[in-house]
Write a protein that holds these residues in place. Structure first.
Motif, PDB file in Angstrom:
ATOM      1  N   PRO A  96       0.889  -1.220   0.106  1.00  0.00           N
ATOM      2  CA  PRO A  96      -0.063   0.012   0.130  1.00  0.00           C
ATOM      3  C   PRO A  96       0.830   1.200   0.087  1.00  0.00           C
ATOM      4  CG  PRO A  96       0.004  -1.147   2.035  1.00  0.00           C
ATOM      5  CD  PRO A  96       0.583  -2.076   1.486  1.00  0.00           C
ATOM      6  N   LEU A  97       0.205   2.301  -0.440  1.00  0.00           N
ATOM      7  CA  LEU A  97       1.036   3.528  -0.598  1.00  0.00           C
ATOM      8  C   LEU A  97       1.449   4.096   0.994  1.00  0.00           C
ATOM      9  CD1 LEU A  97      -1.549   5.472  -2.798  1.00  0.00           C
ATOM     10  CD2 LEU A  97       0.554   4.759  -3.376  1.00  0.00           C
ATOM     11  N   PRO A  98       2.568   4.685   1.078  1.00  0.00           N
ATOM     12  CA  PRO A  98       2.792   5.196   2.502  1.00  0.00           C
ATOM     13  C   PRO A  98       2.037   6.066   2.876  1.00  0.00           C
ATOM     14  CG  PRO A  98       4.491   5.949   0.828  1.00  0.00           C
ATOM     15  CD  PRO A  98       3.460   5.041   0.042  1.00  0.00           C
ATOM     16  N   MET A  99       1.308   6.805   2.151  1.00  0.00           N
ATOM     17  CA  MET A  99       0.287   8.055   2.679  1.00  0.00           C
ATOM     18  C   MET A  99      -0.837   7.860   2.122  1.00  0.00           C
ATOM     19  SD  MET A  99       1.615   9.991   4.907  1.00  0.00           S
ATOM     20  CE  MET A  99       0.779  11.345   4.764  1.00  0.00           C
ATOM     21  N   PRO A 100      -1.824   7.270   2.415  1.00  0.00           N
ATOM     22  CA  PRO A 100      -3.303   6.996   1.910  1.00  0.00           C
ATOM     23  C   PRO A 100      -3.857   8.011   1.316  1.00  0.00           C
ATOM     24  CG  PRO A 100      -3.495   6.602   4.362  1.00  0.00           C
ATOM     25  CD  PRO A 100      -2.070   6.828   4.016  1.00  0.00           C
ATOM     26  N   ARG A 101      -4.532   7.925   0.392  1.00  0.00           N
ATOM     27  CA  ARG A 101      -5.552   9.266  -0.135  1.00  0.00           C
ATOM     28  C   ARG A 101      -6.758   9.006   0.303  1.00  0.00           C
ATOM     29  NH1 ARG A 101      -3.771   6.614  -5.408  1.00  0.00           N
ATOM     30  NH2 ARG A 101      -1.858   7.571  -6.322  1.00  0.00           N
ATOM     31  N   ALA A 102      -7.843   9.951   0.146  1.00  0.00           N
ATOM     32  CA  ALA A 102      -9.286  10.395   0.637  1.00  0.00           C
ATOM     33  C   ALA A 102     -10.235   9.466  -0.525  1.00  0.00           C
ATOM     34  CB  ALA A 102      -9.346  11.350   1.233  1.00  0.00           C
ATOM     35  N   ALA A 103     -11.335   9.318   0.304  1.00  0.00           N
ATOM     36  CA  ALA A 103     -12.436   8.886  -0.586  1.00  0.00           C
ATOM     37  C   ALA A 103     -13.582   8.864   0.406  1.00  0.00           C
ATOM     38  CB  ALA A 103     -12.268   7.459  -1.196  1.00  0.00           C
ATOM     39  N   THR A 104     -14.850   9.141  -0.515  1.00  0.00           N
ATOM     40  CA  THR A 104     -16.200   9.021   0.528  1.00  0.00           C
ATOM     41  C   THR A 104     -17.263   8.406  -0.363  1.00  0.00           C
ATOM     42  OG1 THR A 104     -17.507  10.173   2.078  1.00  0.00           O
ATOM     43  CG2 THR A 104     -17.364  11.035  -0.105  1.00  0.00           C
ATOM     44  N   ILE A 105     -18.027   7.626   0.410  1.00  0.00           N
ATOM     45  CA  ILE A 105     -19.281   7.160  -0.199  1.00  0.00           C
ATOM     46  C   ILE A 105     -20.089   7.789   0.506  1.00  0.00           C
ATOM     47  CG2 ILE A 105     -20.583   4.998  -0.553  1.00  0.00           C
ATOM     48  CD1 ILE A 105     -17.765   3.685  -0.014  1.00  0.00           C
ATOM     49  N   GLU A 106     -21.133   8.581  -0.178  1.00  0.00           N
ATOM     50  CA  GLU A 106     -22.311   9.617   0.641  1.00  0.00           C
ATOM     51  C   GLU A 106     -23.597   8.909  -0.049  1.00  0.00           C
ATOM     52  OE1 GLU A 106     -21.744  12.727   2.414  1.00  0.00           O
ATOM     53  OE2 GLU A 106     -19.716  12.049   2.394  1.00  0.00           O
ATOM     54  N   PHE A 107     -24.435   8.459   0.888  1.00  0.00           N
ATOM     55  CA  PHE A 107     -25.714   7.890   0.745  1.00  0.00           C
ATOM     56  C   PHE A 107     -26.793   9.122   0.688  1.00  0.00           C
ATOM     57  CE2 PHE A 107     -23.035   4.703   2.516  1.00  0.00           C
ATOM     58  CZ  PHE A 107     -23.049   3.604   1.588  1.00  0.00           C
ATOM     59  N   PHE A 108     -27.708   9.101  -0.113  1.00  0.00           N
ATOM     60  CA  PHE A 108     -28.575   9.895  -0.278  1.00  0.00           C
ATOM     61  C   PHE A 108     -30.117   9.653   0.029  1.00  0.00           C
ATOM     62  CE2 PHE A 108     -27.297   9.239  -4.736  1.00  0.00           C
ATOM     63  CZ  PHE A 108     -28.549   8.479  -5.276  1.00  0.00           C
ATOM     64  N   SER A 109     -31.126  10.455   0.470  1.00  0.00           N
ATOM     65  CA  SER A 109     -32.396   9.935   0.818  1.00  0.00           C
ATOM     66  C   SER A 109     -33.434  10.570  -0.381  1.00  0.00           C
ATOM     67  CB  SER A 109     -32.831  10.601   1.984  1.00  0.00           C
ATOM     68  OG  SER A 109     -31.852  10.138   3.076  1.00  0.00           O
ATOM     69  N   MET A 110     -34.630  10.020  -0.239  1.00  0.00           N
ATOM     70  CA  MET A 110     -35.540  10.606  -1.127  1.00  0.00           C
ATOM     71  C   MET A 110     -36.848  10.735  -0.331  1.00  0.00           C
ATOM     72  SD  MET A 110     -34.938   8.488  -4.723  1.00  0.00           S
ATOM     73  CE  MET A 110     -33.609   8.573  -5.510  1.00  0.00           C
ATOM     74  N   PRO A 111     -37.789  11.280  -0.759  1.00  0.00           N
ATOM     75  CA  PRO A 111     -39.180  11.342  -0.127  1.00  0.00           C
ATOM     76  C   PRO A 111     -39.755   9.954  -0.186  1.00  0.00           C
ATOM     77  CG  PRO A 111     -39.036  13.289  -1.512  1.00  0.00           C
ATOM     78  CD  PRO A 111     -37.895  12.400  -1.949  1.00  0.00           C
ATOM     79  N   ARG A 112     -40.691   9.565   0.915  1.00  0.00           N
ATOM     80  CA  ARG A 112     -41.345   8.280   0.828  1.00  0.00           C
ATOM     81  C   ARG A 112     -42.409   8.396  -0.304  1.00  0.00           C
ATOM     82  NH1 ARG A 112     -41.553   6.077   6.205  1.00  0.00           N
ATOM     83  NH2 ARG A 112     -39.538   6.163   7.096  1.00  0.00           N
ATOM     84  N   GLY A 113     -42.576   7.290  -0.837  1.00  0.00           N
ATOM     85  CA  GLY A 113     -43.640   7.134  -1.960  1.00  0.00           C
ATOM     86  C   GLY A 113     -42.867   6.536  -3.091  1.00  0.00           C
ATOM     87  N   THR A 114     -43.644   6.481  -4.140  1.00  0.00           N
ATOM     88  CA  THR A 114     -43.295   5.862  -5.634  1.00  0.00           C
ATOM     89  C   THR A 114     -42.602   6.718  -6.208  1.00  0.00           C
ATOM     90  OG1 THR A 114     -45.274   4.429  -5.411  1.00  0.00           O
ATOM     91  CG2 THR A 114     -43.898   4.481  -7.402  1.00  0.00           C
ATOM     92  N   VAL A 122     -23.298   8.350  -3.717  1.00  0.00           N
ATOM     93  CA  VAL A 122     -21.997   8.670  -4.758  1.00  0.00           C
ATOM     94  C   VAL A 122     -20.624   8.475  -4.130  1.00  0.00           C
ATOM     95  CG1 VAL A 122     -21.064  10.942  -5.735  1.00  0.00           C
ATOM     96  CG2 VAL A 122     -23.499  10.984  -5.689  1.00  0.00           C
ATOM     97  N   VAL A 123     -19.813   7.952  -5.102  1.00  0.00           N
ATOM     98  CA  VAL A 123     -18.545   7.572  -4.626  1.00  0.00           C
ATOM     99  C   VAL A 123     -17.357   8.813  -5.173  1.00  0.00           C
ATOM    100  CG1 VAL A 123     -16.852   5.968  -4.687  1.00  0.00           C
ATOM    101  CG2 VAL A 123     -18.906   5.147  -4.785  1.00  0.00           C
ATOM    102  N   THR A 124     -16.760   9.293  -4.231  1.00  0.00           N
ATOM    103  CA  THR A 124     -15.862  10.502  -4.747  1.00  0.00           C
ATOM    104  C   THR A 124     -14.383  10.182  -4.186  1.00  0.00           C
ATOM    105  OG1 THR A 124     -16.384  12.071  -2.852  1.00  0.00           O
ATOM    106  CG2 THR A 124     -17.584  12.037  -4.681  1.00  0.00           C
ATOM    107  N   LEU A 125     -13.376  10.524  -4.919  1.00  0.00           N
ATOM    108  CA  LEU A 125     -12.082  10.284  -4.738  1.00  0.00           C
ATOM    109  C   LEU A 125     -11.224  11.506  -4.804  1.00  0.00           C
ATOM    110  CD1 LEU A 125     -11.609   7.145  -7.344  1.00  0.00           C
ATOM    111  CD2 LEU A 125     -12.388   7.231  -4.711  1.00  0.00           C
ATOM    112  N   GLY A 126     -10.251  11.659  -3.777  1.00  0.00           N
ATOM    113  CA  GLY A 126      -9.374  12.831  -3.916  1.00  0.00           C
ATOM    114  C   GLY A 126      -8.113  12.513  -2.959  1.00  0.00           C
TER     115      GLY A 126
END
Length: 405
Positions: free
Chosen positions: A310-328, A370-374
């Motif tokens: 592995p890299l000596p200094m790891p990078r960053a990432a996030t997985i951000e989950f989103f919501s929606m209104p109830r219903g169809t 959404v998956v983001t990398l940086g």
């Protein structure tokens, strides 16, 4: 020389990257799954409809096709089957008993407890007869869950005895073995640790902090790989990870573990001998660590030497989950625009037009992420927010699109 044949258990969307990579590496691929219509079938050289939880049926298929290696990389339900087949055919694997340690939370609790690790107070139940006594001894708040499922299915968090019987019935209905685990809640910061073991030596590929939804504390709204941690914190986590892996017997292969940082203690919550879902395995870890764990898993299954650096200094990432209104859901817009934001690795929807948005009963009920990398945590969170702000949803009966949270 004829290319080696890799047997991939599971033919769903999460196995598609593994099949593609194995083919790109010059291997032939056999895919088996219990369902007749699976996306990975179209990419494989061969496929068969076989239940991947059926060890004997899978062994018969693997023997008949003369496989050179077998892998179950992103779902718990086939991990023990892959280990069973590998063991019976003399192929590389983690061992059947070890696989059971990682797919049965009752065994997991007993082994980590016996090894002297900090574990929740717990009781294992095969009938409701001792439920009230177990809950009283564990004490509230507590968790009731099946010993052998994943994605939070059948898991309930209770702060009082109201709903205890219903929680047991739910967990029992989701437990293939019929066993249910009742355990104390461990308060603190939940973390994910991903890594790879080679010849008994564990290498950490990523450490993430989880943030739950406010109205569903067992379901994550964010999984954030912040990059480098302070050395003392990293070493505390690494030592607990190594002790946990040793207790469960993993000598080679990938792992995806969840721990709770509870003051001075680091408590094992769950650990799997497979890659992490929600694109951790395929998208996040290669960026964060510089290691293609998927390629390493394929190589190991086919008997190749594996190096994990592995890299000596790891990078960053996030997985951000989103919501929606109830219903169809009537329509979802802005997906292409969100995916085009620089730094976005993927936009994934679990629900489509016509699907019902309901309560967050388990992880698979989240509408998407959404998956983001940086390079930094601040950067990847900002990218994710920009992408999610572009998403829109129109619910059935509504004339206009609304923002997604």
């Amino acid at each position: 020389m004829k290319p080696k044949l890799l047997h991939v258990l599971g033919g769903g969307q999460w196995q598609v990257p593994t099949v593609r990579l194995a083919k790109a590496l010059g291997h032939r691929v056999l895919v088996s799954d219990m369902y007749r219509d699976r996306p990975a079938y179209a990419l494989a050289d061969q496929h068969e409809v076989v239940d991947i939880t059926d060890c004997e049926a899978t062994l018969q298929l693997a023997t008949r096709c003369r496989i050179d290696g077998i892998i179950c990389d992103t779902t718990d339900v086939g991990v023990a089957t892959a280990a069973f087949v590998a063991e019976r055919l003399g192929l590389p694997g983690i061992g059947y008993e070890t696989a059971r340690n990682f797919t049965d939370k009752g065994r997991m609790r007993r082994l980590t407890d016996a090894a002297g690790l900090a574990v929740p107070r717990y009781h294992l139940l095969s009938s409701p007869a001792g439920l009230a006594a177990a809950a009283a001894e564990v004490s509230f708040p507590l968790i009731v869950k099946p010993v052998d499922n994943q994605s939070g299915k059948g898991v309930s968090r209770l702060s009082a005895a109201d709903g205890l019987d219903a929680a047991y019935r739910l967990a029992r209905s989701c437990s293939r073995s019929g066993e249910v685990l009742v355990e104390s809640c461990v308060e603190g910061q939940e973390i994910i640790v991903d890594g790879f073991v080679v010849a008994g030596k564990a290498r950490i590929l990523g450490i993430a902090h989880k943030l739950p939804f406010a109205d569903s504390p067992t379901v994550s709204s964010r999984i954030l790989y912040r990059g480098a941690l302070p050395e003392a914190e990293f070493e505390r986590i690494r030592a607990t990870v190594c002790a946990t892996l040793s207790a469960l017997g993993l000598l080679d292969g990938i792992f995806h573990a969840e721990f709770m940082l509870d003051g001075e203690h680091i408590v094992p919550i769950d650990i799997a001998a497979r890659g992490g879902g929600v694109m951790i395995y395929t998208h996040v870890l290669p960026h964060v660590s510089g290691v293609n764990a998927n390629r390493a898993m394929i190589g190991r299954a086919l008997g190749e030497a594996v190096r994990i650096d592995p890299l000596p200094m790891p990078r960053a990432a996030t997985i951000e989950f989103f919501s929606m209104p109830r219903g169809t859901i009537a329509e979802i817009g802005g997906v292409d625009s969100a995916a085009a934001v620089p730094g976005v690795a993927a936009v994934h929807l679990n629900l489509q037009a016509g699907d019902e948005v309901g309560p967050l009963e388990h992880k698979d009920r989240r509408p998407g992420y959404v998956v983001t990398l940086g390079d930094t945590a601040t950067e990847v969170i900002a990218i994710a927010r920009r992408a999610i702000a572009l998403l829109r949803v129109r619910m059935a009966g509504a004339g206009e699109f609304t923002s997604i949270d």
